[in-house]
Motif scaffolding. Structure first.
Motif, PDB file in Angstrom:
ATOM      1  N   VAL A 156     -25.411  -2.928  -2.480  1.00  0.00           N
ATOM      2  CA  VAL A 156     -25.314  -2.877  -3.826  1.00  0.00           C
ATOM      3  C   VAL A 156     -25.296  -1.172  -4.106  1.00  0.00           C
ATOM      4  N   GLY A 157     -23.960  -0.880  -4.905  1.00  0.00           N
ATOM      5  CA  GLY A 157     -24.047   0.499  -5.179  1.00  0.00           C
ATOM      6  C   GLY A 157     -22.703   1.221  -4.313  1.00  0.00           C
ATOM      7  N   ALA A 158     -21.691   1.687  -5.276  1.00  0.00           N
ATOM      8  CA  ALA A 158     -20.736   2.251  -4.494  1.00  0.00           C
ATOM      9  C   ALA A 158     -20.645   3.934  -4.887  1.00  0.00           C
TER      10      ALA A 158
ATOM     11  N   PRO B 268     -22.053   7.519  -3.049  1.00  0.00           N
ATOM     12  CA  PRO B 268     -22.024   8.019  -1.446  1.00  0.00           C
ATOM     13  C   PRO B 268     -22.618   7.248  -0.428  1.00  0.00           C
TER      14      PRO B 268
ATOM     15  N   VAL C 266     -20.413   0.151 -12.413  1.00  0.00           N
ATOM     16  CA  VAL C 266     -19.442   0.928 -13.190  1.00  0.00           C
ATOM     17  C   VAL C 266     -18.012   0.875 -12.709  1.00  0.00           C
TER      18      VAL C 266
ATOM     19  N   ARG D 259     -19.203  11.869 -11.845  1.00  0.00           N
ATOM     20  CA  ARG D 259     -20.495  12.436 -11.897  1.00  0.00           C
ATOM     21  C   ARG D 259     -20.294  13.704 -10.875  1.00  0.00           C
TER      22      ARG D 259
ATOM     23  N   ARG E   3     -22.332  16.284  -8.846  1.00  0.00           N
ATOM     24  CA  ARG E   3     -23.469  16.323  -8.097  1.00  0.00           C
ATOM     25  C   ARG E   3     -23.346  17.536  -7.315  1.00  0.00           C
TER      26      ARG E   3
ATOM     27  N   GLN F  44     -19.663  16.692  -3.594  1.00  0.00           N
ATOM     28  CA  GLN F  44     -20.046  15.356  -3.469  1.00  0.00           C
ATOM     29  C   GLN F  44     -18.674  14.541  -3.976  1.00  0.00           C
TER      30      GLN F  44
ATOM     31  N   VAL G 241     -31.082  -1.814  -9.127  1.00  0.00           N
ATOM     32  CA  VAL G 241     -31.960  -3.052  -9.254  1.00  0.00           C
ATOM     33  C   VAL G 241     -32.744  -3.388  -8.131  1.00  0.00           C
TER      34      VAL G 241
ATOM     35  N   ALA H 106     -31.671   2.763   0.444  1.00  0.00           N
ATOM     36  CA  ALA H 106     -31.235   3.886   1.176  1.00  0.00           C
ATOM     37  C   ALA H 106     -30.755   4.960  -0.095  1.00  0.00           C
ATOM     38  N   GLY H 107     -30.570   6.303   0.445  1.00  0.00           N
ATOM     39  CA  GLY H 107     -30.357   7.107  -0.768  1.00  0.00           C
ATOM     40  C   GLY H 107     -31.072   7.195  -1.938  1.00  0.00           C
ATOM     41  N   ASP H 108     -30.548   7.519  -3.089  1.00  0.00           N
ATOM     42  CA  ASP H 108     -31.632   7.836  -4.369  1.00  0.00           C
ATOM     43  C   ASP H 108     -32.390   6.471  -4.729  1.00  0.00           C
TER      44      ASP H 108
ATOM     45  N   GLY I 268     -30.383  16.418  -1.353  1.00  0.00           N
ATOM     46  CA  GLY I 268     -30.264  14.935  -1.785  1.00  0.00           C
ATOM     47  C   GLY I 268     -28.957  13.952  -1.112  1.00  0.00           C
ATOM     48  N   LEU I 269     -27.867  14.463  -1.058  1.00  0.00           N
ATOM     49  CA  LEU I 269     -26.730  13.755  -0.549  1.00  0.00           C
ATOM     50  C   LEU I 269     -26.902  13.759   0.959  1.00  0.00           C
TER      51      LEU I 269
ATOM     52  N   ALA J 126     -29.719  11.078   1.871  1.00  0.00           N
ATOM     53  CA  ALA J 126     -28.897   9.980   1.711  1.00  0.00           C
ATOM     54  C   ALA J 126     -28.133   9.645   2.977  1.00  0.00           C
TER      55      ALA J 126
END
Ligand code: APR
Ligand code: PHB
Length: 394
Positions: free
Chosen positions: A8-10, A12, A34, A42, A44, A102, A164, A284-286, A298-299, A302
């Motif tokens: 879930v999430g594309a 990085p 999105v 975005r 970063r 990023q 989510v 994982a990540g943020d 941050g990156l 992740a």
């Protein structure tokens, strides 16, 4: 649809995990809320630790990064009107960081995914995760008015801070730690040559500033601003004027200004979720943690979550062992808390807090003076900035 890992999430995290899994012959589908263009829009940070560089190589997507990325062996610190250099390369026995946005890293991962014909569902609405406390989790989403279902072995929650996956973990099983800082960073991107070869971190009486860059012709600058400020109220001229006031004489004279390509205000937060695993769902990540951007962690954090998760999933399929997935949370959190601590410490060292009196400014100045004049102090900054080794502390 059936896959081994539903991601879930594309951002990085999700893209890097997808690419590593693909290279290892493990099937994954990514669902993203999105569009791809929105993800790329975005802006970063852009500082890669060696572990992140190595992972991009392992994923087979490092070619452009090596061609265009800029190797930096040091950073500069400006306080009390004087600049000091932290020679990270020398202090860490040869380690560097790389300047590579990023956005660029994300684009490389997206292009590789598209070239390999792998499935990414963009504009997936109402993504929901189900039965992750069983061995047969599944994910649902809506697209173009149709309901879809993905059956899988694992769910990777790479869906960022507002995602989510963390929100779906049972409240009784989760503990969240959070600190919100009483200021934001106003960032400006411009096609102007950077004011300095290396980054300059600034502690000035007017607040923190950072001179960063994306390339030899593109700069990224930041100003500490009150949370009540709105980006619309900051003209480009006002930004440049304020930045100059926070810089030293030499940098002020050298600064090349120009129209902004992007300007935005980001809040600063330290945040950690424990644990990062809920049955067959992993964060994982943020999605699992946020650091204030002061240490550019941050990156990189992740990326290391993704590395640990990838290794654990490979171990599950290849060795039929659950040892890796059982240890995922502990392993990640040990590294995360070290980076959280550094990011928090560096943030409080370099910013002016609204409630601080003049004595705190003196403490900061004395601490910076100590750090810059002590081999141990310099090493502390250098080894954390370039990133602690993956096996640090076991
Ligand atoms: N369903 C599907 N996708 C979602 C959902 C959802 N409900 N909620 C969020 N997403 C998507 C977001 O649109 C975003 O593209 O998940 C992605 C998460 O990406 P990031 O926020 O970039 O997080 P991550 O991939 O972990 O990257 C961490 O980003 O914020 C920086 O400092 C951080 O550099 C680090 C990196
Ligand atoms: C950036 O270039 O955007 C950047 C660099 C270093 C930081 C934070 C942001 O610490």
């Amino acid at each position: 649809m059936r896959t081994q890992v539903a991601i879930v999430g594309a951002g990085p995290s999700g893209l890097l995990l997808g690419q590593l899994l693909h290279k290892a012959g493990i099937d994954a589908v990514i669902v993203e809320r999105v569009t791809g263009d929105y993800v790329l829009g975005r802006i970063r940070a852009g500082i890669l630790e060696q572990v992140c560089i190595d992972l991009m190589d392992e994923a087979g997507v490092g070619a452009r990064m090596h061609k265009e990325g800029l190797i930096h062996g040091g950073i500069e610190m400006l306080f009390d009107g004087k600049r000091h250099r932290v020679d990270m390369n020398k202090l860490t026995g040869g380690k560097n960081v790389m300047v590579y946005g990023q956005t660029e890293l994300t684009r490389d991962l997206m292009d590789a995914r598209a070239a390999a014909g792998l499935t990414t569902v963009y504009e997936a609405q109402n993504v929901a995760v189900h039965d992750f406390d069983s061995t047969k989790p599944w994910v649902t989403y809506e697209k173009d008015g149709q309901q879809h279902r993905i059956d899988c072995d694992f769910i990777a929650g790479c869906d960022g801070f507002h995602g989510v996956c963390r929100a779906s973990a049972p409240r009784s099983a989760i503990k969240e730690y959070e600190k919100v800082y009483p200021f934001g960073w106003l960032g400006l991107l411009s096609d102007t040559p950077p004011v300095n070869d290396e980054l300059i971190y600034v502690n000035s009486p007017r607040g923190f500033a950072l001179c960063s860059q994306r390339s030899k012709t593109r700069s990224r600058y930041y100003l500490q601003v009150p949370l009540t400020d709105h980006v619309e109220d900051w003209s480009d001229d006002a930004f440049w004027q304020e930045l100059k006031l926070r810089l030293d004489e030499e940098a002020r004279a050298k600064l090349v200004t120009g129209p902004s390509l992007e300007k935005s205000i980001a809040p600063l937060r330290s945040f950690v979720t424990e644990p990062l695993r809920f049955g067959r769902m992993f964060l994982a990540g943020d999605a699992g943690h946020i650091v204030p951007p002061t240490g550019a962690k941050g990156l990189n954090l992740a990326a290391t979550d993704v590395k640990y998760l990838f290794d654990a999933i490979v171990e599950f399929y290849k060795d039929k062992s659950e040892a890796g997935i059982d240890d995922y949370s502990r392993k990640c959190l040990a590294r995360i808390w070290r980076a959280e601590r550094f990011s928090w410490w560096f943030t409080q060292l370099m910013h002016r807090f609204p409630d601080d009196g003049p004595i705190t400014a003196k403490f900061q100045s004395a601490e910076l003076d100590y750090l810059m004049n002590s081999e141990a102090g310099l090493k502390t900054i250098a080894e954390n900035y370039v990133g602690l080794p993956l096996d640090f502390g076991g």
